[in-house]
Design a protein around this motif. Structure first.
Motif, PDB file in Angstrom:
ATOM      1  N   LYS A  86      11.383   9.969   4.598  1.00  0.00           N
ATOM      2  CA  LYS A  86      10.167  11.382   5.622  1.00  0.00           C
ATOM      3  C   LYS A  86       8.999  11.350   4.610  1.00  0.00           C
ATOM      4  O   LYS A  86       7.774  10.751   5.934  1.00  0.00           O
ATOM      5  CB  LYS A  86      10.351  12.861   5.081  1.00  0.00           C
ATOM      6  N   ILE A  87       9.063  10.521   3.329  1.00  0.00           N
ATOM      7  CA  ILE A  87       7.828   9.812   2.968  1.00  0.00           C
ATOM      8  C   ILE A  87       7.192   8.683   2.828  1.00  0.00           C
ATOM      9  O   ILE A  87       6.027   8.582   3.864  1.00  0.00           O
ATOM     10  CB  ILE A  87       7.962   9.806   1.629  1.00  0.00           C
ATOM     11  N   ALA A  88       7.974   7.791   3.648  1.00  0.00           N
ATOM     12  CA  ALA A  88       7.729   6.833   4.230  1.00  0.00           C
ATOM     13  C   ALA A  88       7.615   6.202   5.635  1.00  0.00           C
ATOM     14  O   ALA A  88       5.972   5.990   5.584  1.00  0.00           O
ATOM     15  CB  ALA A  88       8.760   5.798   4.004  1.00  0.00           C
ATOM     16  N   GLU A  89       7.865   7.629   6.694  1.00  0.00           N
ATOM     17  CA  GLU A  89       7.126   7.771   7.580  1.00  0.00           C
ATOM     18  C   GLU A  89       5.418   8.061   7.418  1.00  0.00           C
ATOM     19  O   GLU A  89       4.978   7.956   8.371  1.00  0.00           O
ATOM     20  CB  GLU A  89       7.901   8.729   8.557  1.00  0.00           C
ATOM     21  N   GLY A 104       6.244   0.741   1.389  1.00  0.00           N
ATOM     22  CA  GLY A 104       7.071  -0.517   0.345  1.00  0.00           C
ATOM     23  C   GLY A 104       6.318   0.143  -1.149  1.00  0.00           C
ATOM     24  O   GLY A 104       7.089  -0.598  -2.112  1.00  0.00           O
ATOM     25  N   SER A 105       5.425   0.468  -1.152  1.00  0.00           N
ATOM     26  CA  SER A 105       4.924   0.698  -3.009  1.00  0.00           C
ATOM     27  C   SER A 105       5.335   1.542  -3.537  1.00  0.00           C
ATOM     28  O   SER A 105       5.280   1.696  -4.729  1.00  0.00           O
ATOM     29  CB  SER A 105       3.462   0.733  -2.939  1.00  0.00           C
ATOM     30  N   LEU A 106       6.214   2.033  -2.489  1.00  0.00           N
ATOM     31  CA  LEU A 106       6.580   3.632  -3.873  1.00  0.00           C
ATOM     32  C   LEU A 106       8.085   3.251  -4.491  1.00  0.00           C
ATOM     33  O   LEU A 106       8.317   3.560  -5.695  1.00  0.00           O
ATOM     34  CB  LEU A 106       8.242   4.384  -2.684  1.00  0.00           C
ATOM     35  N   VAL A 107       8.321   1.551  -4.642  1.00  0.00           N
ATOM     36  CA  VAL A 107       8.930   1.244  -5.784  1.00  0.00           C
ATOM     37  C   VAL A 107       8.699   1.042  -6.681  1.00  0.00           C
ATOM     38  O   VAL A 107       8.834   1.255  -8.160  1.00  0.00           O
ATOM     39  CB  VAL A 107       9.322   0.145  -5.425  1.00  0.00           C
ATOM     40  N   TRP A 108       7.511   0.856  -6.514  1.00  0.00           N
ATOM     41  CA  TRP A 108       6.255   1.180  -8.637  1.00  0.00           C
ATOM     42  C   TRP A 108       6.268   2.530  -8.627  1.00  0.00           C
ATOM     43  O   TRP A 108       6.490   2.295 -10.486  1.00  0.00           O
ATOM     44  CB  TRP A 108       4.564   0.594  -8.159  1.00  0.00           C
TER      45      TRP A 108
END
Length: 176
Positions: free
Chosen positions: A84-87, A95-99
């Motif tokens: 939901k956040i990625a959308e 992709g930067s959520l991994v950080w």
């Protein structure tokens, strides 16, 4: 994060909804996102709040991941709501959520991030490389802690307690 209650939190949120100026919105968002008590779940939920602008979505997550007291709950929230956040984000921002996982400085956190994100960021621009870098950063941090632990404990175990800072009993006098 130290003061206030639900009523104050809700009042600040209402101010955020009315604010147009980006600097004002960021200050309000900082106040809303910096809580570390029961309101932390409200702060995390801001990431999915349609009232937040796209450029504001990551802020509550960063704040919650950045605080030792809330980072475990923040990781759980992100794992439960990643899609939901990625959308709501551009593909490269998703992709930067991994950080966010680099808030954890241990091998277990690195392994968990790798297991969770690998399939989710595979198709995102830069996703695999960002994940590899984030996991490497976590592992380097964990290795540094391991390498420095003995000398840290030795130094601080033997170091004398710092002397208390004297508190003036009266205001300094102006020199004429």
């Amino acid at each position: 994060g130290e003061q206030g209650d639900d009523a104050l939190y809700d009042a600040v949120y209402q101010q955020l909804l009315k604010a147009e100026e980006p600097a004002v919105r960021m200050r309000l968002l900082f106040a809303l996102s910096g809580v570390h008590d029961a309101r932390s779940s409200k702060a995390l939920a801001l990431a999915l709040d349609p009232k937040l602008r796209v450029n504001e979505i990551m802020f509550p997550l960063r704040q919650q991941f950045g605080d030792r007291r809330t980072r475990d709950a923040a990781r759980e929230y992100l794992e439960q709501n990643f899609d939901k956040i990625a959308e709501r984000l551009s593909p490269s921002a998703a992709g930067s959520l991994v950080w966010l996982s680099t808030s954890f400085c241990d091998e277990a956190g690195a392994a968990r991030a790798e297991a969770f994100f690998t399939s989710r960021v595979q198709h995102l621009p830069g996703g695999p490389r960002m994940l590899a870098s984030a996991v490497e950063q976590q592992r380097l941090c964990a290795a540094s802690v391991t390498a420095q632990r003995a000398s840290f404990q030795e130094f601080f175990g033997k170091a004398p307690a710092p002397a208390p800072v004297p508190v003036p009993t009266s205001a300094p006098r102006a020199v004429a």
